[in-house]
Write a protein that holds these residues in place. Structure first.
Motif, PDB file in Angstrom:
ATOM      1  N   LEU A 196      38.145  -0.762  57.058  1.00 56.70           N
ATOM      2  CA  LEU A 196      38.273   0.145  58.194  1.00 56.70           C
ATOM      3  C   LEU A 196      38.232   1.615  57.755  1.00 56.70           C
ATOM      4  CD1 LEU A 196      41.129  -1.624  60.218  1.00 56.70           C
ATOM      5  CD2 LEU A 196      38.655  -1.903  60.460  1.00 56.70           C
ATOM      6  N   ALA A 197      37.962   1.850  56.497  1.00 59.07           N
ATOM      7  CA  ALA A 197      38.059   3.208  55.942  1.00 59.07           C
ATOM      8  C   ALA A 197      37.127   4.189  56.628  1.00 59.07           C
ATOM      9  CB  ALA A 197      37.773   3.169  54.438  1.00 59.07           C
ATOM     10  N   GLU A 198      35.983   3.698  57.107  1.00 57.73           N
ATOM     11  CA  GLU A 198      35.002   4.592  57.730  1.00 57.73           C
ATOM     12  C   GLU A 198      35.121   4.625  59.254  1.00 57.73           C
ATOM     13  OE1 GLU A 198      33.126   6.519  55.855  1.00 57.73           O
ATOM     14  OE2 GLU A 198      34.080   5.578  54.117  1.00 57.73           O
ATOM     15  N   LYS A 199      36.112   3.922  59.794  1.00 49.85           N
ATOM     16  CA  LYS A 199      36.245   3.838  61.247  1.00 49.85           C
ATOM     17  C   LYS A 199      37.190   4.931  61.773  1.00 49.85           C
ATOM     18  CE  LYS A 199      33.738   0.142  61.191  1.00 49.85           C
ATOM     19  NZ  LYS A 199      32.307   0.226  61.598  1.00 49.85           N
ATOM     20  N   ARG A 200      36.973   5.256  63.040  1.00 51.20           N
ATOM     21  CA  ARG A 200      37.932   6.089  63.761  1.00 51.20           C
ATOM     22  C   ARG A 200      38.813   5.166  64.596  1.00 51.20           C
ATOM     23  NH1 ARG A 200      34.866   9.357  67.459  1.00 51.20           N
ATOM     24  NH2 ARG A 200      33.238   7.794  67.212  1.00 51.20           N
ATOM     25  N   PHE A 201      40.054   5.599  64.824  1.00 53.11           N
ATOM     26  CA  PHE A 201      41.025   4.727  65.473  1.00 53.11           C
ATOM     27  C   PHE A 201      41.451   5.257  66.838  1.00 53.11           C
ATOM     28  CE2 PHE A 201      41.930   4.315  60.848  1.00 53.11           C
ATOM     29  CZ  PHE A 201      41.427   3.030  60.692  1.00 53.11           C
ATOM     30  N   LEU A 202      41.541   4.326  67.773  1.00 52.49           N
ATOM     31  CA  LEU A 202      42.207   4.582  69.036  1.00 52.49           C
ATOM     32  C   LEU A 202      43.560   3.894  68.971  1.00 52.49           C
ATOM     33  CD1 LEU A 202      39.392   4.047  71.701  1.00 52.49           C
ATOM     34  CD2 LEU A 202      40.541   6.198  71.153  1.00 52.49           C
ATOM     35  N   TYR A 203      44.631   4.662  69.185  1.00 49.30           N
ATOM     36  CA  TYR A 203      45.980   4.101  69.172  1.00 49.30           C
ATOM     37  C   TYR A 203      46.429   3.935  70.623  1.00 49.30           C
ATOM     38  CZ  TYR A 203      45.847   5.675  64.323  1.00 49.30           C
ATOM     39  OH  TYR A 203      45.487   5.877  63.013  1.00 49.30           O
ATOM     40  N   SER A 204      46.533   2.687  71.056  1.00 48.48           N
ATOM     41  CA  SER A 204      46.904   2.435  72.446  1.00 48.48           C
ATOM     42  C   SER A 204      48.052   1.438  72.518  1.00 48.48           C
ATOM     43  CB  SER A 204      45.695   1.932  73.239  1.00 48.48           C
ATOM     44  OG  SER A 204      44.742   2.971  73.398  1.00 48.48           O
ATOM     45  N   SER A 205      48.687   1.385  73.673  1.00 44.47           N
ATOM     46  CA  SER A 205      49.960   0.676  73.801  1.00 44.47           C
ATOM     47  C   SER A 205      49.824  -0.800  74.134  1.00 44.47           C
ATOM     48  CB  SER A 205      50.800   1.345  74.894  1.00 44.47           C
ATOM     49  OG  SER A 205      50.198   1.162  76.170  1.00 44.47           O
ATOM     50  N   ASP A 206      48.685  -1.217  74.699  1.00 43.88           N
ATOM     51  CA  ASP A 206      48.572  -2.556  75.291  1.00 43.88           C
ATOM     52  C   ASP A 206      49.741  -2.758  76.250  1.00 43.88           C
ATOM     53  OD1 ASP A 206      47.704  -5.069  75.935  1.00 43.88           O
ATOM     54  OD2 ASP A 206      48.242  -5.991  74.020  1.00 43.88           O
ATOM     55  N   CYS A 207      49.872  -1.806  77.157  1.00 44.15           N
ATOM     56  CA  CYS A 207      51.039  -1.707  78.035  1.00 44.15           C
ATOM     57  C   CYS A 207      51.031  -2.794  79.108  1.00 44.15           C
ATOM     58  CB  CYS A 207      51.039  -0.323  78.676  1.00 44.15           C
ATOM     59  SG  CYS A 207      52.291  -0.061  79.915  1.00 44.15           S
ATOM     60  N   HIS A 208      52.104  -3.590  79.131  1.00 44.12           N
ATOM     61  CA  HIS A 208      52.301  -4.607  80.161  1.00 44.12           C
ATOM     62  C   HIS A 208      53.503  -4.304  81.040  1.00 44.12           C
ATOM     63  CE1 HIS A 208      49.587  -6.755  77.482  1.00 44.12           C
ATOM     64  NE2 HIS A 208      49.399  -7.660  78.432  1.00 44.12           N
ATOM     65  N   ARG A 209      54.251  -3.276  80.692  1.00 42.41           N
ATOM     66  CA  ARG A 209      55.361  -2.797  81.517  1.00 42.41           C
ATOM     67  C   ARG A 209      55.431  -1.288  81.360  1.00 42.41           C
ATOM     68  NH1 ARG A 209      60.761  -2.896  78.809  1.00 42.41           N
ATOM     69  NH2 ARG A 209      60.360  -2.992  76.569  1.00 42.41           N
ATOM     70  N   LEU A 210      55.946  -0.613  82.377  1.00 44.13           N
ATOM     71  CA  LEU A 210      55.877   0.842  82.426  1.00 44.13           C
ATOM     72  C   LEU A 210      56.510   1.507  81.216  1.00 44.13           C
ATOM     73  CD1 LEU A 210      56.673   1.381  86.217  1.00 44.13           C
ATOM     74  CD2 LEU A 210      54.441   1.610  85.098  1.00 44.13           C
ATOM     75  N   ALA A 211      57.613   0.949  80.727  1.00 44.95           N
ATOM     76  CA  ALA A 211      58.338   1.571  79.622  1.00 44.95           C
ATOM     77  C   ALA A 211      57.535   1.582  78.326  1.00 44.95           C
ATOM     78  CB  ALA A 211      59.668   0.853  79.403  1.00 44.95           C
ATOM     79  N   ASP A 212      56.502   0.742  78.241  1.00 49.33           N
ATOM     80  CA  ASP A 212      55.721   0.646  77.004  1.00 49.33           C
ATOM     81  C   ASP A 212      54.530   1.584  76.961  1.00 49.33           C
ATOM     82  OD1 ASP A 212      57.422  -1.293  76.052  1.00 49.33           O
ATOM     83  OD2 ASP A 212      56.172  -2.968  76.739  1.00 49.33           O
ATOM     84  N   MET A 213      54.258   2.305  78.045  1.00 41.36           N
ATOM     85  CA  MET A 213      53.104   3.201  78.064  1.00 41.36           C
ATOM     86  C   MET A 213      53.271   4.305  77.030  1.00 41.36           C
ATOM     87  SD  MET A 213      51.378   5.198  81.321  1.00 41.36           S
ATOM     88  CE  MET A 213      51.470   3.718  82.331  1.00 41.36           C
ATOM     89  N   SER A 214      52.175   4.690  76.396  1.00 44.40           N
ATOM     90  CA  SER A 214      52.225   5.715  75.356  1.00 44.40           C
ATOM     91  C   SER A 214      52.739   7.042  75.892  1.00 44.40           C
ATOM     92  CB  SER A 214      50.839   5.927  74.748  1.00 44.40           C
ATOM     93  OG  SER A 214      50.414   4.805  74.016  1.00 44.40           O
ATOM     94  N   GLN A 215      53.433   7.753  75.023  1.00 48.62           N
ATOM     95  CA  GLN A 215      53.861   9.103  75.328  1.00 48.62           C
ATOM     96  C   GLN A 215      52.734  10.080  74.969  1.00 48.62           C
ATOM     97  OE1 GLN A 215      57.003   9.822  76.669  1.00 48.62           O
ATOM     98  NE2 GLN A 215      57.294   7.601  76.801  1.00 48.62           N
ATOM     99  N   LYS A 216      53.003  11.359  75.091  1.00 46.65           N
ATOM    100  CA  LYS A 216      52.020  12.404  74.796  1.00 46.65           C
ATOM    101  C   LYS A 216      51.968  12.642  73.288  1.00 46.65           C
ATOM    102  CE  LYS A 216      50.807  17.155  76.059  1.00 46.65           C
ATOM    103  NZ  LYS A 216      51.226  18.369  76.830  1.00 46.65           N
TER     104      LYS A 216
END
Length: 238
Positions: A196-216
């Motif tokens: 994965l060294a040459e890849k760019r990453f998207l960091y996401s929550s896989d949110c299934h409940r409101l409290a798990d949504m990513s912050q800013k």
């Protein structure tokens, strides 16, 4: 300019998501968390996207229409589109490749369909939490044909990820971006994998409940905040 995002959110259409995951709750929680952009990617369906789009239309929040497709290999692939119409077309295509299995709410949970005011307008009877008969190559190709993009979901996980299923990224698919779980383990995993060294990453929550949504905290640099700019960034067409 940097825009803050969470591109992996499930509405209550996904049977594994909480009933609180309605269009207005999702949009308002994203605003509370200081996000500029979100993608709602329900399992194998796009039937809540129109309500979400209408709900977000007058808010300072970009909704990127999406769908998370489970492949024949039991790999989750996130697909994003410039408009709801393309995402709905992808949803119809995916629906044609699901097994004829009725949802059992007592086992998997209900699959709710809402309008833009969070009124319940129906339930999806077809079981969504199941693999299609589509290969990962076919899913990527279908998304591109509909002016969208695709990338592998949560590659750090032990299940439903391309790396757990195949051990490595398939050479038949050209992708510059992969999604990693928005956790310390996910970030450590991304740093340690040489493939994965040459890849760019998207960091996401896989949110299934409101409290798990990513912050800013996670952002990407875009020339403008549009769905097309997001898709071009993922396709590395900056």
């Amino acid at each position: 300019m940097n825009y803050y995002y969470d591109f992996h959110i499930h509405s209550a259409l996904s049977p594994c998501a909480e009933e609180e995951m309605t269009p207005n709750n999702i949009v308002n929680m994203a605003l509370v968390n200081g996000l500029d952009m979100i993608a709602v990617t329900d399992h194998n369906s796009a039937k809540n996207l129109r309500a979400l789009w209408q709900c977000a239309a007058d808010k300072p929040l970009l909704l990127v229409p999406g769908i998370e497709v489970e492949s024949l290999e039991e790999v989750h692939v996130s697909c994003l589109f410039p408009r709801v119409e393309e995402a709905e077309e992808m949803g119809r295509f995916v629906g044609e490749h699901l097994p004829a299995m009725k949802n059992k709410e007592e086992i998997f949970g209900p699959q709710y369909i809402f309008d833009e005011e969070d009124h319940l307008v129906g339930k999806e009877e077809q079981l969504l939490l199941v693999s299609t008969d589509l290969t990962v190559e076919t899913i990527f190709s279908a998304a591109l044909d509909l002016s969208g993009c695709a990338y592998f979901s949560h590659v750090d996980r032990d299940s439903y990820s391309i790396l757990s299923a195949l051990g490595t990224l398939p050479p038949s698919i050209e992708t510059s971006v992969v999604e990693v779980s928005d956790t310390p383990w996910g970030r450590q995993f991304a740093r340690q994998r040489k493939d994965l060294a040459e890849k760019r990453f998207l960091y996401s929550s896989d949110c299934h409940r409101l409290a798990d949504m990513s912050q800013k905290k996670n952002c990407i640099d875009l020339p403008e905040i549009t769905t097309r700019s997001v898709i071009n960034w993922i396709k590395d067409m900056r």
